[in-house]
Enzyme design. Structure first.
Site, PDB file in Angstrom:
ATOM      1  N   ARG A 181       0.827  -1.220   0.000  1.00 32.91           N
ATOM      2  CA  ARG A 181       0.000   0.000   0.000  1.00 32.91           C
ATOM      3  C   ARG A 181       0.856   1.262   0.000  1.00 32.91           C
ATOM      4  O   ARG A 181       0.507   2.272   0.611  1.00 32.91           O
ATOM      5  CB  ARG A 181      -0.969   0.058   1.195  1.00 32.91           C
ATOM      6  CG  ARG A 181      -1.982  -1.058   1.375  1.00 32.91           C
ATOM      7  CD  ARG A 181      -2.885  -1.230   0.204  1.00 32.91           C
ATOM      8  NE  ARG A 181      -2.282  -2.117  -0.768  1.00 32.91           N
ATOM      9  CZ  ARG A 181      -2.319  -3.448  -0.741  1.00 32.91           C
ATOM     10  NH1 ARG A 181      -2.957  -4.048   0.182  1.00 32.91           N
ATOM     11  NH2 ARG A 181      -1.745  -4.164  -1.668  1.00 32.91           N
ATOM     12  N   CYS A 230      -9.809  -0.255   4.446  1.00 30.33           N
ATOM     13  CA  CYS A 230      -9.067  -0.448   5.696  1.00 30.33           C
ATOM     14  C   CYS A 230      -8.417   0.861   6.107  1.00 30.33           C
ATOM     15  O   CYS A 230      -7.764   1.514   5.309  1.00 30.33           O
ATOM     16  CB  CYS A 230      -8.004  -1.527   5.519  1.00 30.33           C
ATOM     17  SG  CYS A 230      -8.740  -3.164   5.466  1.00 30.33           S
ATOM     18  N   GLU A 303      -3.442   3.572   6.685  1.00 34.72           N
ATOM     19  CA  GLU A 303      -3.485   3.205   5.267  1.00 34.72           C
ATOM     20  C   GLU A 303      -4.196   4.327   4.500  1.00 34.72           C
ATOM     21  O   GLU A 303      -3.836   4.678   3.388  1.00 34.72           O
ATOM     22  CB  GLU A 303      -4.233   1.866   5.077  1.00 34.72           C
ATOM     23  CG  GLU A 303      -4.314   1.456   3.626  1.00 34.72           C
ATOM     24  CD  GLU A 303      -4.736   0.003   3.420  1.00 34.72           C
ATOM     25  OE1 GLU A 303      -4.462  -0.858   4.293  1.00 34.72           O
ATOM     26  OE2 GLU A 303      -5.342  -0.272   2.370  1.00 34.72           O
TER      27      GLU A 303
HETATM   28  C1  LIG Z   1     -15.045  -0.186   0.533  1.00 36.22           C
HETATM   29  C2  LIG Z   1     -13.579  -0.002   0.193  1.00 36.22           C
HETATM   30  C3  LIG Z   1     -12.764  -1.113   0.038  1.00 36.22           C
HETATM   31  C4  LIG Z   1     -11.408  -0.972  -0.274  1.00 36.22           C
HETATM   32  N1  LIG Z   1     -10.637  -2.089  -0.425  1.00 36.22           N
HETATM   33  C5  LIG Z   1      -9.328  -1.959  -0.780  1.00 36.22           C
HETATM   34  C6  LIG Z   1      -8.502  -3.117  -0.988  1.00 36.22           C
HETATM   35  O1  LIG Z   1      -8.943  -4.252  -0.877  1.00 36.22           O
HETATM   36  N2  LIG Z   1      -7.210  -2.923  -1.338  1.00 36.22           N
HETATM   37  C7  LIG Z   1      -6.679  -1.666  -1.519  1.00 36.22           C
HETATM   38  O2  LIG Z   1      -5.510  -1.562  -1.873  1.00 36.22           O
HETATM   39  N3  LIG Z   1      -7.418  -0.564  -1.308  1.00 36.22           N
HETATM   40  C8  LIG Z   1      -8.728  -0.669  -0.947  1.00 36.22           C
HETATM   41  N4  LIG Z   1      -9.498   0.443  -0.737  1.00 36.22           N
HETATM   42  C9  LIG Z   1      -8.865   1.791  -0.824  1.00 36.22           C
HETATM   43  C10 LIG Z   1      -8.989   2.474  -2.196  1.00 36.22           C
HETATM   44  O3  LIG Z   1     -10.104   2.029  -2.877  1.00 36.22           O
HETATM   45  C11 LIG Z   1      -7.754   2.233  -3.059  1.00 36.22           C
HETATM   46  O4  LIG Z   1      -6.583   2.695  -2.395  1.00 36.22           O
HETATM   47  C12 LIG Z   1      -7.877   2.949  -4.412  1.00 36.22           C
HETATM   48  O5  LIG Z   1      -6.856   2.480  -5.242  1.00 36.22           O
HETATM   49  C13 LIG Z   1      -7.818   4.461  -4.302  1.00 36.22           C
HETATM   50  O6  LIG Z   1      -8.147   5.019  -5.571  1.00 36.22           O
HETATM   51  P1  LIG Z   1      -8.797   6.461  -5.671  1.00 36.22           P
HETATM   52  O7  LIG Z   1      -8.916   6.808  -7.094  1.00 36.22           O
HETATM   53  O8  LIG Z   1     -10.054   6.507  -4.878  1.00 36.22           O
HETATM   54  O9  LIG Z   1      -7.656   7.326  -4.982  1.00 36.22           O
HETATM   55  P2  LIG Z   1      -7.863   8.604  -4.059  1.00 36.22           P
HETATM   56  O10 LIG Z   1      -8.452   8.182  -2.761  1.00 36.22           O
HETATM   57  O11 LIG Z   1      -8.538   9.668  -4.814  1.00 36.22           O
HETATM   58  O12 LIG Z   1      -6.339   9.010  -3.824  1.00 36.22           O
HETATM   59  C14 LIG Z   1      -5.508   8.189  -3.049  1.00 36.22           C
HETATM   60  C15 LIG Z   1      -4.071   8.731  -3.153  1.00 36.22           C
HETATM   61  O13 LIG Z   1      -3.627   8.573  -4.492  1.00 36.22           O
HETATM   62  C16 LIG Z   1      -3.243   9.835  -5.011  1.00 36.22           C
HETATM   63  N5  LIG Z   1      -3.620   9.852  -6.416  1.00 36.22           N
HETATM   64  C17 LIG Z   1      -4.805   9.504  -6.969  1.00 36.22           C
HETATM   65  N6  LIG Z   1      -4.738   9.609  -8.295  1.00 36.22           N
HETATM   66  C18 LIG Z   1      -3.495  10.059  -8.586  1.00 36.22           C
HETATM   67  C19 LIG Z   1      -2.809  10.390  -9.789  1.00 36.22           C
HETATM   68  N7  LIG Z   1      -3.386  10.229 -10.977  1.00 36.22           N
HETATM   69  N8  LIG Z   1      -1.540  10.849  -9.709  1.00 36.22           N
HETATM   70  C20 LIG Z   1      -0.929  10.994  -8.508  1.00 36.22           C
HETATM   71  N9  LIG Z   1      -1.524  10.687  -7.345  1.00 36.22           N
HETATM   72  C21 LIG Z   1      -2.783  10.219  -7.382  1.00 36.22           C
HETATM   73  C22 LIG Z   1      -3.993  10.868  -4.207  1.00 36.22           C
HETATM   74  O14 LIG Z   1      -3.309  12.119  -4.239  1.00 36.22           O
HETATM   75  C23 LIG Z   1      -3.968  10.219  -2.851  1.00 36.22           C
HETATM   76  O15 LIG Z   1      -2.703  10.480  -2.286  1.00 36.22           O
HETATM   77  C24 LIG Z   1     -10.855   0.323  -0.438  1.00 36.22           C
HETATM   78  C25 LIG Z   1     -11.692   1.463  -0.299  1.00 36.22           C
HETATM   79  C26 LIG Z   1     -13.034   1.306   0.010  1.00 36.22           C
HETATM   80  C27 LIG Z   1     -13.908   2.525   0.135  1.00 36.22           C
END
Ligand SMILES: Cc1cc2nc3c(=O)[nH]c(=O)nc-3n(C[C@H](O)[C@H](O)[C@H](O)COP(=O)(O)OP(=O)(O)OC[C@H]3O[C@@H](n4cnc5c(N)ncnc54)[C@H](O)[C@@H]3O)c2cc1C
Length: 331
Positions: A181, A230, A303
């Site tokens: 992560r 998480c 996380e």
């Molecule tokens: C119900 C639920 C279940 C989940 N299960 C998992 C799981 O099993 N495994 C897991 O790994 N995660 C899980 N997550 C967390 C999350 O979904 C992941 O980390 C996901 O990849 C985040 O993507 P996002 O587009 O929402 O990122 P955001 O939340 O919008 O951003 C997260 C980070 O990434 C950065 N970021 C986003 N896009 C870019 C870009 N293009 N360039 C540079 N930086 C960027 C942001 O600045 C921030 O620092 C879960 C979340 C939820 C709500």
């Protein structure tokens, strides 16, 4: 920043967005843009639609010394309730089309990860089906090295496209450190897209594995609720996961204001109500950390990303405004 400086910054943002033809909005709140549905006001949300546009936007913002943060679906971010005086670069419109070339898949940062998992499974390409139930964008997944059920995005990433000096630059995935992560991408690095190398397999078998991962998720995690997945990482040296540890302390269902520890999975904090506050989720999270430290001697690591309104982003708007735009040093 005082009123006059904010005004000066606003003029610069308007000029940059209209010159590059990107949408720039005011009056949005993190509560609308993140899955926890909490968080305060954002001065500007800029939404590029192409990789080239996004690279140009951050270049211009940095030249003008205006701080920014990238946001995908906001499913891993807890932004505090304050006034966030930086630009949020919203990437959800940067989705383009997925390109298939044999075992290679080209995708832009704003594309939905669950959507991509289905697209590649239909093409008979395996390697990310375990990620099928993770909400968010491809860019967010790359940033965090999202993973689940034996798959991590980093292991299948052939190249990543990043923004450098206003241009789209492709770097090999092997030059990135893909940890649990966490990756070696530095703050201020904008990810524009990626090429994944997947493995051919039977489409129906891949779909079945993806459905299996999704149903395991449904059985063990809250769904439909407002969470960020998480909240804490699993500690490397511990025999049990963080969720089980919090559960064994009897904290499932514990509530602080509008936030509670999910009764389904103790490593999920969920929020409730129209006016839910980030402050409540943070207070609850800190209470969990303190108890785990006291009772188990373990320092839990977040996380979820905590975004503080008063923390400077890579480029400080303040320092740049003290210079004229021409004097701002190019990187
Ligand atoms: C119900 C639920 C279940 C989940 N299960 C998992 C799981 O099993 N495994 C897991 O790994 N995660 C899980 N997550 C967390 C999350 O979904 C992941 O980390 C996901 O990849 C985040 O993507 P996002 O587009 O929402 O990122 P955001 O939340 O919008 O951003 C997260 C980070 O990434 C950065 N970021 C986003 N896009 C870019 C870009 N293009 N360039 C540079 N930086 C960027 C942001 O600045 C921030 O620092 C879960 C979340 C939820 C709500």
């Amino acid at each position: 920043m005082d009123e006059a400086q904010l005004k000066q910054r606003d003029v610069m943002i308007e000029a940059i967005s209209s010159r590059l033809g990107v949408s720039a909005e005011r009056g949005r709140r993190f509560a609308e843009l993140t899955s926890l549905r909490v968080g305060g006001s954002i001065d500007w949300v800029i939404s590029p639609r192409t990789e080239a546009q996004a690279a140009a936007v951050v270049y211009e913002l940095e030249r003008a010394g205006i701080g920014w943060r990238a946001l995908g679906s906001g499913s891993n971010v807890l932004a505090d309730d304050g006034e966030h005086h930086y630009v949020v670069l919203a990437l959800k419109d940067l989705k383009g089309e997925v390109g298939f070339e044999g075992e290679l898949v080209h995708v832009s940062a704003g594309y939905s990860l669950p959507r991509l998992c289905i697209d590649v499974a239909r093409q008979g390409l395996s390697g990310i089906e375990g990620l099928g139930g993770i909400p968010g964008t491809v860019g967010g997944a790359l940033w965090m090295n999202a993973g689940a059920y034996g798959h991590e995005i980093g292991t299948v990433t052939e190249t990543v496209r990043v923004a450098r000096e206003g241009k789209v630059v492709e770097i090999p995935g092997s030059t990135v450190q893909w940890n649990y992560r966490h990756t070696s991408f530095k703050d201020g690095e904008l990810l524009l897209g990626a090429t994944l190398r997947l493995t051919p397999d039977d489409a129906a078998a891949i779909m079945a594995r993806m459905e299996d991962a999704k149903s395991r998720r449904l059985a063990t995690q809250p769904h439909g609720g407002r969470s960020a997945g998480c909240f804490f990482k699993n500690p490397p040296a511990s025999a049990i996961g963080t969720g089980k540890m919090i559960d064994e302390m009897g904290m499932k269902g514990v509530r602080r204001g509008s936030a509670l520890v999910s009764p389904v999975h103790a490593n999920f904090i969920v929020t409730e109500g129209e006016n839910a506050r980030a402050e409540d989720a943070l207070a609850l999270a800190e209470e969990i950390r303190e108890r785990v430290k006291r009772e188990q001697g373990i320092d839990l690591e977040y996380e979820v990303e905590l975004w503080r309104a008063n923390e400077p982003t890579k480029e400080s708007t303040q320092s740049a405004l003290e210079n004229s735009p021409d004097e701002v040093k190019e990187e």
